[in-house]
Design a protein around this motif. Structure first.
Motif, PDB file in Angstrom:
ATOM      1  N   LEU A  89       0.805  -1.226   0.000  1.00 44.52           N
ATOM      2  CA  LEU A  89       0.000   0.000   0.000  1.00 44.52           C
ATOM      3  C   LEU A  89       0.836   1.272   0.000  1.00 44.52           C
ATOM      4  O   LEU A  89       0.654   2.160  -0.837  1.00 44.52           O
ATOM      5  CB  LEU A  89      -0.941  -0.006   1.210  1.00 44.52           C
ATOM      6  CG  LEU A  89      -1.830   1.232   1.387  1.00 44.52           C
ATOM      7  CD1 LEU A  89      -2.731   1.424   0.179  1.00 44.52           C
ATOM      8  CD2 LEU A  89      -2.649   1.103   2.669  1.00 44.52           C
ATOM      9  N   HIS A  90       1.753   1.403   0.944  1.00 47.46           N
ATOM     10  CA  HIS A  90       2.495   2.659   1.076  1.00 47.46           C
ATOM     11  C   HIS A  90       3.571   2.801   0.004  1.00 47.46           C
ATOM     12  O   HIS A  90       3.896   3.923  -0.401  1.00 47.46           O
ATOM     13  CB  HIS A  90       3.084   2.768   2.479  1.00 47.46           C
ATOM     14  CG  HIS A  90       2.028   2.708   3.545  1.00 47.46           C
ATOM     15  ND1 HIS A  90       1.731   1.544   4.222  1.00 47.46           N
ATOM     16  CD2 HIS A  90       1.162   3.641   4.000  1.00 47.46           C
ATOM     17  CE1 HIS A  90       0.754   1.779   5.074  1.00 47.46           C
ATOM     18  NE2 HIS A  90       0.380   3.031   4.957  1.00 47.46           N
ATOM     19  N   LYS A  96       3.064   1.787  -3.070  1.00 51.26           N
ATOM     20  CA  LYS A  96       2.279   2.289  -4.208  1.00 51.26           C
ATOM     21  C   LYS A  96       1.997   3.779  -4.059  1.00 51.26           C
ATOM     22  O   LYS A  96       2.091   4.544  -5.031  1.00 51.26           O
ATOM     23  CB  LYS A  96       0.955   1.525  -4.313  1.00 51.26           C
ATOM     24  CG  LYS A  96       1.061   0.115  -4.798  1.00 51.26           C
ATOM     25  CD  LYS A  96      -0.303  -0.492  -5.101  1.00 51.26           C
ATOM     26  CE  LYS A  96      -1.152  -0.642  -3.864  1.00 51.26           C
ATOM     27  NZ  LYS A  96      -2.429  -1.349  -4.152  1.00 51.26           N
ATOM     28  N   ALA A  97       1.660   4.172  -2.844  1.00 55.74           N
ATOM     29  CA  ALA A  97       1.314   5.580  -2.623  1.00 55.74           C
ATOM     30  C   ALA A  97       2.514   6.488  -2.900  1.00 55.74           C
ATOM     31  O   ALA A  97       2.385   7.508  -3.589  1.00 55.74           O
ATOM     32  CB  ALA A  97       0.815   5.777  -1.193  1.00 55.74           C
ATOM     33  N   LEU A  98       3.663   6.126  -2.370  1.00 51.27           N
ATOM     34  CA  LEU A  98       4.844   6.960  -2.614  1.00 51.27           C
ATOM     35  C   LEU A  98       5.242   6.930  -4.078  1.00 51.27           C
ATOM     36  O   LEU A  98       5.658   7.956  -4.633  1.00 51.27           O
ATOM     37  CB  LEU A  98       6.011   6.513  -1.727  1.00 51.27           C
ATOM     38  CG  LEU A  98       7.215   7.448  -1.760  1.00 51.27           C
ATOM     39  CD1 LEU A  98       6.878   8.795  -1.112  1.00 51.27           C
ATOM     40  CD2 LEU A  98       8.424   6.832  -1.064  1.00 51.27           C
ATOM     41  N   ALA A 124       3.397   6.908  -6.561  1.00 53.20           N
ATOM     42  CA  ALA A 124       2.516   7.793  -7.321  1.00 53.20           C
ATOM     43  C   ALA A 124       2.947   9.249  -7.251  1.00 53.20           C
ATOM     44  O   ALA A 124       2.494  10.076  -8.046  1.00 53.20           O
ATOM     45  CB  ALA A 124       1.079   7.661  -6.806  1.00 53.20           C
ATOM     46  N   ASN A 144       4.194   4.831 -10.081  1.00 49.49           N
ATOM     47  CA  ASN A 144       2.810   4.400 -10.279  1.00 49.49           C
ATOM     48  C   ASN A 144       2.649   2.881 -10.202  1.00 49.49           C
ATOM     49  O   ASN A 144       1.706   2.317 -10.762  1.00 49.49           O
ATOM     50  CB  ASN A 144       2.274   4.888 -11.629  1.00 49.49           C
ATOM     51  CG  ASN A 144       2.457   6.370 -11.811  1.00 49.49           C
ATOM     52  OD1 ASN A 144       3.328   6.798 -12.588  1.00 49.49           O
ATOM     53  ND2 ASN A 144       1.675   7.162 -11.113  1.00 49.49           N
ATOM     54  N   GLU A 159       8.970  -0.543   2.748  1.00 44.98           N
ATOM     55  CA  GLU A 159       7.535  -0.260   2.813  1.00 44.98           C
ATOM     56  C   GLU A 159       7.211   0.581   4.045  1.00 44.98           C
ATOM     57  O   GLU A 159       6.450   1.552   3.978  1.00 44.98           O
ATOM     58  CB  GLU A 159       6.752  -1.580   2.834  1.00 44.98           C
ATOM     59  CG  GLU A 159       5.304  -1.485   3.292  1.00 44.98           C
ATOM     60  CD  GLU A 159       4.388  -0.718   2.357  1.00 44.98           C
ATOM     61  OE1 GLU A 159       3.249  -0.414   2.763  1.00 44.98           O
ATOM     62  OE2 GLU A 159       4.797  -0.411   1.209  1.00 44.98           O
ATOM     63  N   CYS A 171       8.359   4.116   3.522  1.00 44.05           N
ATOM     64  CA  CYS A 171       7.406   4.862   2.697  1.00 44.05           C
ATOM     65  C   CYS A 171       6.245   5.352   3.549  1.00 44.05           C
ATOM     66  O   CYS A 171       5.807   6.509   3.437  1.00 44.05           O
ATOM     67  CB  CYS A 171       6.871   3.975   1.574  1.00 44.05           C
ATOM     68  SG  CYS A 171       8.070   3.542   0.287  1.00 44.05           S
ATOM     69  N   GLN A 172       5.752   4.494   4.414  1.00 36.63           N
ATOM     70  CA  GLN A 172       4.650   4.874   5.301  1.00 36.63           C
ATOM     71  C   GLN A 172       5.055   6.025   6.211  1.00 36.63           C
ATOM     72  O   GLN A 172       4.306   6.993   6.383  1.00 36.63           O
ATOM     73  CB  GLN A 172       4.214   3.678   6.140  1.00 36.63           C
ATOM     74  CG  GLN A 172       3.038   3.960   7.061  1.00 36.63           C
ATOM     75  CD  GLN A 172       2.625   2.734   7.859  1.00 36.63           C
ATOM     76  OE1 GLN A 172       3.328   1.721   7.887  1.00 36.63           O
ATOM     77  NE2 GLN A 172       1.472   2.817   8.506  1.00 36.63           N
ATOM     78  N   LEU A 196       5.233   9.317   4.187  1.00 37.49           N
ATOM     79  CA  LEU A 196       3.907   9.835   3.856  1.00 37.49           C
ATOM     80  C   LEU A 196       3.233  10.446   5.083  1.00 37.49           C
ATOM     81  O   LEU A 196       2.636  11.529   5.002  1.00 37.49           O
ATOM     82  CB  LEU A 196       3.042   8.713   3.290  1.00 37.49           C
ATOM     83  CG  LEU A 196       3.444   8.180   1.908  1.00 37.49           C
ATOM     84  CD1 LEU A 196       2.759   6.849   1.629  1.00 37.49           C
ATOM     85  CD2 LEU A 196       3.119   9.190   0.809  1.00 37.49           C
TER      86      LEU A 196
END
Length: 255
Positions: A119-120, A122-124, A126, A178, A199, A202-203, A206
């Motif tokens: 999840l995180h 992918k978010a970063l 993007a 992405n 991961e 990244c969390q 964010l």
């Protein structure tokens, strides 16, 4: 008690290729179970590979469409450099071969590579950003991860895999814009640990940037910290408590 008399875990050195293969297979299954426990998979997406110690242009990979939490040693698939299954009874994810075959070919010292749609990550990805030196843990990636700035749809050909391998370069990880994260290591344990902590990094990034202005660790300190915690032996040690949890909790791994 003198420190030199205290027990300290360290990676094994194998003299028998059969034992080394079995160890890599078991470590690979533990990594899949761990990824499943952490929720890193997204349907059929995600793969971890381990180079075979004897046939070094072959790698072991997860079966197509099988949940990470269900994978056992007997389910693993061995694929050759042409993408043909030479051991196992399952098909594989086409993207797993397209990406991992090129990573293993470009980086002969790499034993394992891990990629999933966490999840995180992918978010970063993007945001088109790299990880910033804002915590001690993320310093493991300081000046040691790449950014693949293209997104060309599903990875279904080896040319795209080669471009990803070039973006990875000689680093331990790359952020795929992405798309998600990819990590590598000189052991299965190292590649898996780098994915776990990347991961989480990244969390943290964010969350921190959403909360306010972040405070960066200065270059010299970040670089020194990377030298302390950025090696694959350090990653291997960090993986061991997670390995122990999986082995104790899940008794059907090694059939």
């Amino acid at each position: 008690m003198p420190r030199d008399r205290l027990a300290l875990r360290a990676p094994r050195v194998f003299e028998d290729v059969t034992e080394e293969r079995r160890h890599r297979q078991e470590s690979l299954v533990i990594a899949f179970r761990l990824f499943g426990r952490f929720g890193f998979e997204e349907g059929i997406a995600g793969h971890i590979t381990a180079r075979d110690p004897e046939h070094i242009d072959h790698f072991w990979v997860n079966p197509y469409g099988m949940p990470f939490k269900h994978i056992r040693v007997s389910d693993l698939v061995l694929v050759n450099s042409a993408g043909e299954v030479v051991h196992g009874r399952h098909d594989i994810n086409e993207a797993a071969f397209a990406i991992h075959s090129q990573i293993h070919a470009a980086r002969p010292e790499v034993v394992a590579a891990a990629h999933s749609h966490s999840l995180h990550g992918k978010a970063l990805s993007a945001l088109g950003e790299k990880l910033e030196p804002i915590t001690q843990d993320v310093c493991a990636f300081y000046e040691d991860h790449g950014l693949y700035e293209e997104y060309n749809g599903l990875v279904d050909d080896t040319e795209e895999g080669r471009r990803i391998a070039r973006a990875l370069g000689d680093h331990k990880a790359v952020i795929l814009s992405n798309h998600g994260l990819l990590t590598v290591g000189r052991s299965v344990e190292a590649a898996a640990w780098w994915f776990v902590t990347m991961e989480r990094s990244c969390q943290a990034q964010l969350l921190a940037k959403a909360a306010g202005k972040v405070v960066h660790i200065d270059h010299e300190t970040a670089a020194a910290t990377c030298r302390d915690i950025g090696g694959d032996d350090f990653a291997w040690v960090n993986f061991q408590p997670l390995r122990d949890q999986i082995v104790r909790d899940e008794t059907d791994l090694f059939d």
